[in-house]
Design a protein around this motif. Structure first.
Motif, PDB file in Angstrom:
ATOM      1  N   ASP A  82      -4.157  31.186 -13.106  1.00  0.00           N
ATOM      2  CA  ASP A  82      -2.647  30.993 -12.607  1.00  0.00           C
ATOM      3  C   ASP A  82      -2.958  29.737 -11.686  1.00  0.00           C
ATOM      4  OD1 ASP A  82      -0.479  31.170 -11.135  1.00  0.00           O
ATOM      5  OD2 ASP A  82      -0.696  33.156 -10.110  1.00  0.00           O
ATOM      6  N   PRO A  83      -2.108  28.815 -12.170  1.00  0.00           N
ATOM      7  CA  PRO A  83      -2.110  27.240 -11.606  1.00  0.00           C
ATOM      8  C   PRO A  83      -1.855  27.375 -10.132  1.00  0.00           C
ATOM      9  CG  PRO A  83      -1.105  27.369 -13.690  1.00  0.00           C
ATOM     10  CD  PRO A  83      -1.191  28.725 -13.405  1.00  0.00           C
ATOM     11  N   LEU A  84      -0.704  28.010  -9.680  1.00  0.00           N
ATOM     12  CA  LEU A  84      -0.664  28.232  -8.336  1.00  0.00           C
ATOM     13  C   LEU A  84      -1.692  28.628  -7.422  1.00  0.00           C
ATOM     14  CD1 LEU A  84       2.749  30.238  -8.191  1.00  0.00           C
ATOM     15  CD2 LEU A  84       2.541  27.658  -7.996  1.00  0.00           C
ATOM     16  N   THR A  85      -2.590  29.704  -7.865  1.00  0.00           N
ATOM     17  CA  THR A  85      -3.884  30.127  -6.911  1.00  0.00           C
ATOM     18  C   THR A  85      -4.812  28.820  -7.004  1.00  0.00           C
ATOM     19  OG1 THR A  85      -4.684  31.186  -8.853  1.00  0.00           O
ATOM     20  CG2 THR A  85      -3.003  32.505  -7.484  1.00  0.00           C
ATOM     21  N   VAL A  86      -4.707  28.075  -7.805  1.00  0.00           N
ATOM     22  CA  VAL A  86      -5.932  26.940  -7.930  1.00  0.00           C
ATOM     23  C   VAL A  86      -5.430  25.779  -7.538  1.00  0.00           C
ATOM     24  CG1 VAL A  86      -7.500  28.306  -9.699  1.00  0.00           C
ATOM     25  CG2 VAL A  86      -6.034  26.671 -10.306  1.00  0.00           C
ATOM     26  N   GLY A  87      -4.163  25.558  -6.884  1.00  0.00           N
ATOM     27  CA  GLY A  87      -3.840  24.466  -6.246  1.00  0.00           C
ATOM     28  C   GLY A  87      -2.613  23.558  -7.030  1.00  0.00           C
ATOM     29  N   PHE A  88      -2.252  24.099  -8.076  1.00  0.00           N
ATOM     30  CA  PHE A  88      -1.241  23.339  -8.810  1.00  0.00           C
ATOM     31  C   PHE A  88      -0.055  23.959  -8.682  1.00  0.00           C
ATOM     32  CE2 PHE A  88      -5.220  22.332 -10.792  1.00  0.00           C
ATOM     33  CZ  PHE A  88      -5.394  20.899 -10.843  1.00  0.00           C
ATOM     34  N   ARG A  89       0.888  23.559  -7.827  1.00  0.00           N
ATOM     35  CA  ARG A  89       2.236  24.260  -7.380  1.00  0.00           C
ATOM     36  C   ARG A  89       3.311  23.694  -8.257  1.00  0.00           C
ATOM     37  NH1 ARG A  89       0.510  22.120  -2.447  1.00  0.00           N
ATOM     38  NH2 ARG A  89       2.532  21.418  -2.276  1.00  0.00           N
ATOM     39  N   ARG A  90       3.111  22.663  -9.195  1.00  0.00           N
ATOM     40  CA  ARG A  90       4.251  22.341 -10.164  1.00  0.00           C
ATOM     41  C   ARG A  90       4.247  22.049 -11.433  1.00  0.00           C
ATOM     42  NH1 ARG A  90       8.653  23.492  -8.794  1.00  0.00           N
ATOM     43  NH2 ARG A  90       8.739  22.248  -7.069  1.00  0.00           N
ATOM     44  N   GLN A  91       4.842  23.088 -12.180  1.00  0.00           N
ATOM     45  CA  GLN A  91       4.949  22.748 -13.811  1.00  0.00           C
ATOM     46  C   GLN A  91       6.112  22.547 -14.242  1.00  0.00           C
ATOM     47  OE1 GLN A  91       3.066  27.240 -13.716  1.00  0.00           O
ATOM     48  NE2 GLN A  91       2.320  26.259 -15.682  1.00  0.00           N
ATOM     49  N   ALA A  92       6.200  21.957 -15.330  1.00  0.00           N
ATOM     50  CA  ALA A  92       7.396  21.224 -15.918  1.00  0.00           C
ATOM     51  C   ALA A  92       7.087  21.366 -17.486  1.00  0.00           C
ATOM     52  CB  ALA A  92       7.813  19.992 -15.385  1.00  0.00           C
ATOM     53  N   MET A  93       8.281  21.416 -18.225  1.00  0.00           N
ATOM     54  CA  MET A  93       8.327  20.998 -19.659  1.00  0.00           C
ATOM     55  C   MET A  93       9.033  19.737 -19.620  1.00  0.00           C
ATOM     56  SD  MET A  93       7.196  22.077 -22.558  1.00  0.00           S
ATOM     57  CE  MET A  93       6.952  23.876 -22.402  1.00  0.00           C
ATOM     58  N   VAL A  94       8.530  19.034 -20.402  1.00  0.00           N
ATOM     59  CA  VAL A  94       9.134  17.585 -20.462  1.00  0.00           C
ATOM     60  C   VAL A  94       9.321  17.317 -22.171  1.00  0.00           C
ATOM     61  CG1 VAL A  94       8.940  14.969 -20.142  1.00  0.00           C
ATOM     62  CG2 VAL A  94       7.997  16.766 -18.533  1.00  0.00           C
ATOM     63  N   GLY A  95      10.656  17.018 -22.387  1.00  0.00           N
ATOM     64  CA  GLY A  95      11.113  16.738 -23.806  1.00  0.00           C
ATOM     65  C   GLY A  95      11.182  15.089 -23.783  1.00  0.00           C
ATOM     66  N   VAL A  96      10.327  14.519 -24.884  1.00  0.00           N
ATOM     67  CA  VAL A  96       9.947  13.499 -25.152  1.00  0.00           C
ATOM     68  C   VAL A  96      10.780  12.806 -26.357  1.00  0.00           C
ATOM     69  CG1 VAL A  96       8.240  11.429 -25.209  1.00  0.00           C
ATOM     70  CG2 VAL A  96       7.862  13.442 -23.835  1.00  0.00           C
ATOM     71  N   ASN A  97      11.611  11.715 -26.185  1.00  0.00           N
ATOM     72  CA  ASN A  97      11.916  11.153 -27.450  1.00  0.00           C
ATOM     73  C   ASN A  97      11.326   9.905 -27.653  1.00  0.00           C
ATOM     74  OD1 ASN A  97      14.206  12.844 -28.565  1.00  0.00           O
ATOM     75  ND2 ASN A  97      15.228  11.990 -26.452  1.00  0.00           N
ATOM     76  N   VAL A  98      10.705   9.419 -28.955  1.00  0.00           N
ATOM     77  CA  VAL A  98      10.073   8.291 -29.311  1.00  0.00           C
ATOM     78  C   VAL A  98      10.304   7.460 -30.399  1.00  0.00           C
ATOM     79  CG1 VAL A  98       7.843   7.958 -30.326  1.00  0.00           C
ATOM     80  CG2 VAL A  98       7.933   9.963 -28.894  1.00  0.00           C
ATOM     81  N   GLU A  99      10.357   6.289 -30.029  1.00  0.00           N
ATOM     82  CA  GLU A  99      10.546   5.183 -30.952  1.00  0.00           C
ATOM     83  C   GLU A  99       9.284   4.872 -31.734  1.00  0.00           C
ATOM     84  OE1 GLU A  99      14.238   2.717 -28.902  1.00  0.00           O
ATOM     85  OE2 GLU A  99      12.039   1.817 -28.824  1.00  0.00           O
ATOM     86  N   GLY A 100       9.313   5.058 -33.009  1.00  0.00           N
ATOM     87  CA  GLY A 100       8.015   4.689 -33.784  1.00  0.00           C
ATOM     88  C   GLY A 100       7.287   5.864 -34.090  1.00  0.00           C
ATOM     89  N   ASP A 101       5.973   5.501 -34.055  1.00  0.00           N
ATOM     90  CA  ASP A 101       5.008   6.639 -34.529  1.00  0.00           C
ATOM     91  C   ASP A 101       4.599   7.755 -33.492  1.00  0.00           C
ATOM     92  OD1 ASP A 101       2.778   7.898 -35.655  1.00  0.00           O
ATOM     93  OD2 ASP A 101       1.322   6.351 -35.152  1.00  0.00           O
ATOM     94  N   VAL A 102       5.509   9.026 -33.768  1.00  0.00           N
ATOM     95  CA  VAL A 102       5.225  10.008 -32.965  1.00  0.00           C
ATOM     96  C   VAL A 102       3.823  10.572 -32.629  1.00  0.00           C
ATOM     97  CG1 VAL A 102       5.976  12.469 -32.668  1.00  0.00           C
ATOM     98  CG2 VAL A 102       7.545  10.954 -33.480  1.00  0.00           C
ATOM     99  N   GLU A 103       3.128  10.547 -33.715  1.00  0.00           N
ATOM    100  CA  GLU A 103       1.566  11.071 -33.413  1.00  0.00           C
ATOM    101  C   GLU A 103       0.786   9.944 -32.455  1.00  0.00           C
ATOM    102  OE1 GLU A 103      -0.667  12.513 -36.598  1.00  0.00           O
ATOM    103  OE2 GLU A 103       0.954  12.630 -37.934  1.00  0.00           O
ATOM    104  N   SER A 104       0.941   8.800 -32.572  1.00  0.00           N
ATOM    105  CA  SER A 104       0.263   7.805 -31.402  1.00  0.00           C
ATOM    106  C   SER A 104       0.693   8.221 -30.053  1.00  0.00           C
ATOM    107  CB  SER A 104       0.609   6.294 -31.903  1.00  0.00           C
ATOM    108  OG  SER A 104       1.779   6.281 -31.503  1.00  0.00           O
ATOM    109  N   VAL A 105       1.948   8.527 -29.769  1.00  0.00           N
ATOM    110  CA  VAL A 105       2.355   8.879 -28.369  1.00  0.00           C
ATOM    111  C   VAL A 105       1.815  10.396 -28.140  1.00  0.00           C
ATOM    112  CG1 VAL A 105       4.466   9.394 -27.172  1.00  0.00           C
ATOM    113  CG2 VAL A 105       4.528   7.448 -28.499  1.00  0.00           C
ATOM    114  N   ALA A 106       1.898  11.178 -29.123  1.00  0.00           N
ATOM    115  CA  ALA A 106       1.305  12.846 -29.019  1.00  0.00           C
ATOM    116  C   ALA A 106      -0.089  12.395 -28.793  1.00  0.00           C
ATOM    117  CB  ALA A 106       1.444  13.516 -30.308  1.00  0.00           C
TER     118      ALA A 106
END
Length: 174
Positions: A82-106
């Motif tokens: 559980d991230p909260l119990t081991v010191g990671f208090r913030r989680q987020a999902m981030v949508g990313v838009n890419v120009e060019g090669d998506v795989e290199s950004v991934a």
């Protein structure tokens, strides 16, 4: 774990042809291999002898099948925290838009330790990235200074988790 696992039922549950590959390269898993996976999803520390008893195989046969499933990348056996119990208090999902090669950004995002999941998608975003951070300052640093600095990242949209209601890892067998 693969979500595109296809079950193929063998006439003999002791059949050693437990995971041949399909035409698209994904393993076909028989009912016994799927049952072994279910046993480990319930308890990743369950002894091979107990799994063998539940699925009708010897301890040695279970050990072989588990190793084959691990080697093929069908599953992983890990400790989930559980991230909260081991010191990671913030989680987020981030949508990313890419120009060019998506795989290199991934690939660049996948190399960041804060990025837990990187998924190439169709729709409003090219990538969806789950991030686990210590706090809001850490999240800001990851998004603003590191993600947006990756060549090809055109824009990001963040969805900060307020409360996690459900998280399971039981897919792939039912």
């Amino acid at each position: 774990m693969h979500s595109d696992v296809v079950a193929s039922r063998s006439a003999d549950p002791r059949d050693s042809r437990d995971s041949r590959e399909s035409r698209n390269g994904t393993p076909h898993l028989d009912a016994v291999s799927l049952a072994i996976i279910e046993q480990l999803q319930e308890d990743g520390r369950r002894p091979y002898a107990a799994i063998g008893k539940a699925v009708g195989l010897s301890e040695a046969a279970v050990r072989q099948r588990v190793q084959k499933l691990l080697d093929q990348g069908v599953m992983q056996i890990v400790a989930v925290t559980d991230p909260l119990t081991v010191g990671f208090r913030r989680q987020a999902m981030v949508g990313v838009n890419v120009e060019g090669d998506v795989e290199s950004v991934a690939d660049a995002l996948s190399a960041m330790s804060e990025c837990e999941y990187v998924v190439m998608t169709a729709g409003s975003f090219d990538l969806m990235v789950e991030i686990v951070c210590e706090d809001d300052d850490h999240l800001l640093d990851v998004i603003n200074k590191r993600m947006r600095a990756i060549p090809g990242v055109r824009s990001t949209e963040s969805f900060v988790y307020l409360k996690l209601k459900k998280q399971t890892y039981m897919w792939g067998t039912r």
